[in-house]
Design an enzyme around this catalytic site. Structure first.
Site, PDB file in Angstrom:
ATOM      1  N   LYS A 131      -6.021   2.648  10.936  1.00  0.00           N
ATOM      2  CA  LYS A 131      -7.348   2.854  11.328  1.00  0.00           C
ATOM      3  C   LYS A 131      -7.988   3.551  10.227  1.00  0.00           C
ATOM      4  O   LYS A 131      -7.364   3.689   9.028  1.00  0.00           O
ATOM      5  CB  LYS A 131      -7.046   4.115  12.237  1.00  0.00           C
ATOM      6  CG  LYS A 131      -6.876   5.492  11.662  1.00  0.00           C
ATOM      7  CD  LYS A 131      -5.514   5.871  11.791  1.00  0.00           C
ATOM      8  CE  LYS A 131      -4.671   6.594  10.620  1.00  0.00           C
ATOM      9  NZ  LYS A 131      -4.020   5.471   9.902  1.00  0.00           N
ATOM     10  N   ARG A 178      -1.241  -8.935  -3.955  1.00  0.00           N
ATOM     11  CA  ARG A 178      -2.241  -9.861  -4.850  1.00  0.00           C
ATOM     12  C   ARG A 178      -1.386 -10.212  -6.098  1.00  0.00           C
ATOM     13  O   ARG A 178      -1.073 -11.330  -6.905  1.00  0.00           O
ATOM     14  CB  ARG A 178      -3.381  -9.171  -5.204  1.00  0.00           C
ATOM     15  CG  ARG A 178      -4.193  -9.083  -3.907  1.00  0.00           C
ATOM     16  CD  ARG A 178      -4.807 -10.499  -3.358  1.00  0.00           C
ATOM     17  NE  ARG A 178      -5.764 -10.190  -2.238  1.00  0.00           N
ATOM     18  CZ  ARG A 178      -6.280 -11.211  -1.585  1.00  0.00           C
ATOM     19  NH1 ARG A 178      -5.594 -12.162  -1.563  1.00  0.00           N
ATOM     20  NH2 ARG A 178      -6.941 -10.962  -0.855  1.00  0.00           N
ATOM     21  N   ALA A 214       0.815  -1.195  -0.058  1.00  0.00           N
ATOM     22  CA  ALA A 214      -0.119   0.162   0.220  1.00  0.00           C
ATOM     23  C   ALA A 214       0.838   1.365  -0.147  1.00  0.00           C
ATOM     24  O   ALA A 214       2.036   1.392   0.658  1.00  0.00           O
ATOM     25  CB  ALA A 214      -0.806  -0.025   1.061  1.00  0.00           C
ATOM     26  N   ASP A 236     -12.184   7.703   6.937  1.00  0.00           N
ATOM     27  CA  ASP A 236     -11.046   7.977   6.635  1.00  0.00           C
ATOM     28  C   ASP A 236     -10.515   9.147   7.338  1.00  0.00           C
ATOM     29  O   ASP A 236      -9.887   9.110   8.570  1.00  0.00           O
ATOM     30  CB  ASP A 236     -10.853   8.311   5.267  1.00  0.00           C
ATOM     31  CG  ASP A 236      -9.400   8.529   4.710  1.00  0.00           C
ATOM     32  OD1 ASP A 236      -8.708   9.561   4.601  1.00  0.00           O
ATOM     33  OD2 ASP A 236      -8.813   7.309   4.623  1.00  0.00           O
ATOM     34  N   TYR A 284      -0.937 -13.455   0.748  1.00  0.00           N
ATOM     35  CA  TYR A 284      -1.344 -12.878   2.218  1.00  0.00           C
ATOM     36  C   TYR A 284      -1.156 -14.008   2.998  1.00  0.00           C
ATOM     37  O   TYR A 284      -0.589 -13.966   4.188  1.00  0.00           O
ATOM     38  CB  TYR A 284      -2.685 -12.489   2.289  1.00  0.00           C
ATOM     39  CG  TYR A 284      -2.738 -11.062   1.684  1.00  0.00           C
ATOM     40  CD1 TYR A 284      -1.580 -10.477   0.935  1.00  0.00           C
ATOM     41  CD2 TYR A 284      -4.448 -10.528   1.292  1.00  0.00           C
ATOM     42  CE1 TYR A 284      -2.011  -9.358   0.130  1.00  0.00           C
ATOM     43  CE2 TYR A 284      -4.256  -9.307   0.676  1.00  0.00           C
ATOM     44  CZ  TYR A 284      -3.271  -8.463   0.040  1.00  0.00           C
ATOM     45  OH  TYR A 284      -3.441  -7.341  -0.460  1.00  0.00           O
ATOM     46  N   ARG A 305     -11.229   4.584  -1.051  1.00  0.00           N
ATOM     47  CA  ARG A 305     -11.919   5.318  -0.165  1.00  0.00           C
ATOM     48  C   ARG A 305     -13.300   5.665  -0.736  1.00  0.00           C
ATOM     49  O   ARG A 305     -14.278   6.023   0.071  1.00  0.00           O
ATOM     50  CB  ARG A 305     -11.161   6.655  -0.010  1.00  0.00           C
ATOM     51  CG  ARG A 305     -10.089   6.451   0.740  1.00  0.00           C
ATOM     52  CD  ARG A 305      -9.277   7.804   0.838  1.00  0.00           C
ATOM     53  NE  ARG A 305      -7.903   7.967   1.469  1.00  0.00           N
ATOM     54  CZ  ARG A 305      -6.542   7.619   0.954  1.00  0.00           C
ATOM     55  NH1 ARG A 305      -6.850   7.285  -0.431  1.00  0.00           N
ATOM     56  NH2 ARG A 305      -5.781   7.563   1.280  1.00  0.00           N
ATOM     57  N   ALA A 332       2.263   2.383   3.253  1.00  0.00           N
ATOM     58  CA  ALA A 332       3.225   1.658   3.923  1.00  0.00           C
ATOM     59  C   ALA A 332       4.520   2.469   4.203  1.00  0.00           C
ATOM     60  O   ALA A 332       5.194   2.136   5.273  1.00  0.00           O
ATOM     61  CB  ALA A 332       3.392   0.240   3.440  1.00  0.00           C
ATOM     62  N   LEU A 373      -4.296  -3.055   4.552  1.00  0.00           N
ATOM     63  CA  LEU A 373      -5.509  -3.041   3.559  1.00  0.00           C
ATOM     64  C   LEU A 373      -6.480  -2.131   3.605  1.00  0.00           C
ATOM     65  O   LEU A 373      -6.694  -1.502   4.793  1.00  0.00           O
ATOM     66  CB  LEU A 373      -5.931  -4.516   3.878  1.00  0.00           C
ATOM     67  CG  LEU A 373      -4.710  -5.679   3.648  1.00  0.00           C
ATOM     68  CD1 LEU A 373      -5.166  -7.171   3.907  1.00  0.00           C
ATOM     69  CD2 LEU A 373      -4.189  -5.588   2.321  1.00  0.00           C
TER      70      LEU A 373
END
Length: 397
Positions: free
Chosen positions: A129, A66, A41, A212, A90, A200, A44, A106
């Site tokens: 979060k 993936r 992501a 978010d 994963y 989102r 990260a 994720l």
């Protein structure tokens, strides 16, 4: 270091070339905690990869995506030793017995399933979060972590930085009297978050501004009042034109019980927005990252509570006295450097907890559950309702 040079130096050390860590006591005999990341992501690198590079007790070990080519590219770019990919990538990462800690960035709708699987595999989990799509998901995750004797932390990174802790310390000191009103905003300029394919904007994945940006604003007013709301007075949402179940912005009016019996409730307005329109239709706006508390004898405001390492200001205005401005990049006599981001302070606390040490601060299970409960209540009041709860059931076999 408050000069322009200081801003650039902190940004360089925090986001471009973090200083290599000093050895810690007995570090030669204690193996580092190996970290695995679920998903390559975009969050990260700033949230974990860069902070880990300056922490002497962790190792960036494996990443899964993936698309295995994406995992490989991410791993080689950021210095991971292993990568996993494909439909089982994963799970293969979770099955790697070398991994101690799993970071789960994720999409919101996948937090529950993969955190439960990580905990079942015996991994400590740093969870982005909001913790899940519903409070029930959050409650189940923390229950399993407790049963397994594992550390699970919802990554409200801003709480670990000295800046927002200084604001709370001033409020708690009584210098300004009892808090009467506290408002928080996290609003971003239109176009900053990408296109319609952004996760989102995906309802099934737990999308929406309140999930978010809004989770920060709610968390912050709860943190500064040291309390949970007593009611959602009103909540209005700006609905996404391509899916009216998604909010691109939400404003909620909350009330908190007064700290003094018989007095008016503490008022609060929280605002979150994915798409602040340009001024006069032409001039892009800057992000609004502010929190302001009005007290009996003055007010206090912090600018940029989310990423204070770049720059922040704490403005204190006591009634009848000269206003002052403070900054807080480090804890007096505690761990930390001026260039440490909120994420770096958070990682320090997380490792302390895993190692059995007492962290400087923490986000408790009760705190995480309560934040999700009130997110759901705000969504209910706005007419949008909660995000869909995961159908995943952890196997007990």
């Amino acid at each position: 270091m408050s000069s322009v040079f200081g801003v650039f130096w902190r940004m360089y050390a925090a986001f471009i070339s973090p200083p290599r860590p000093y050895n810690v006591e007995d570090n030669d005999t204690l193996p580092p905690l190996k970290i695995g990341i679920l998903g390559a992501a975009a969050i990260a690198p700033p949230a974990l990869v860069l902070p880990a590079k300056s922490h002497p007790e962790v190792e960036l070990y494996a990443v899964a995506a993936r698309d295995i080519s994406r995992a490989e590219k991410f791993a080689k770019k950021h210095g991971f030793k292993k990568w996993y990919g494909g439909k089982d990538g994963y799970q293969e990462l979770l099955d790697d017995h070398e991994i101690d800690i799993v970071y789960n960035p994720l999409p919101n709708g996948l937090h529950y399933e993969w955190t439960m699987k990580a905990l079942a595999a015996g991994k400590h989990v740093l969870l982005e979060k909001p913790s899940g799509n519903t409070a029930e998901e959050t409650r189940r995750m923390f229950t399993l972590a407790d049963q397994k004797g594992l550390v699970l932390l919802e990554a409200f990174h801003y709480k670990f930085h000295p800046a927002v802790q200084r604001v709370r310390a001033i409020i708690d000191s009584g210098e300004l009297g009892a808090i009467k009103e506290v408002n928080a905003t996290l609003a971003l300029p239109k176009g900053m978050l990408g296109n319609d394919n952004d996760i989102r904007m995906n309802y099934d994945l737990g999308g929406g501004a309140m999930m978010d940006c809004g989770c920060y604003t709610l968390s912050c007013v709860r943190y500064l009042t040291s309390n949970n709301p007593s009611a959602v007075i009103s909540a209005t949402a700006t609905r996404y034109s391509k899916d009216p179940r998604i909010d691109t912005g939400t404003t909620a009016n909350l009330s908190f019980a007064s700290l003094k019996p018989g007095e008016e409730p503490v008022r609060s307005i929280i605002k979150c927005d994915f798409a602040i329109p340009p001024r006069w239709g032409l001039i892009p706006r800057l992000p609004d990252l502010s929190v302001r508390a009005v007290c009996e004898c003055g007010s206090i405001e912090i600018f940029n509570y989310v990423m204070p390492v770049i720059y922040h200001s704490i403005t204190v205005r006591p009634d009848g006295k000269v206003p002052r401005t403070e900054k807080a990049y480090t804890f007096e006599g505690g761990k930390g450097e001026e260039w440490w981001t909120t994420y770096r302070y958070q990682l320090e606390a997380f490792v302390d907890k895993v190692k059995g040490r007492t962290p400087q601060t923490w986000v408790s299970p009760e705190d995480s559950i309560a934040n999700m409960e009130w997110i759901e209540k705000i969504y209910e009041e706005s007419g949008l309702g909660s995000r869909p709860q995961s159908t995943y059931v952890l196997s007990t076999a």
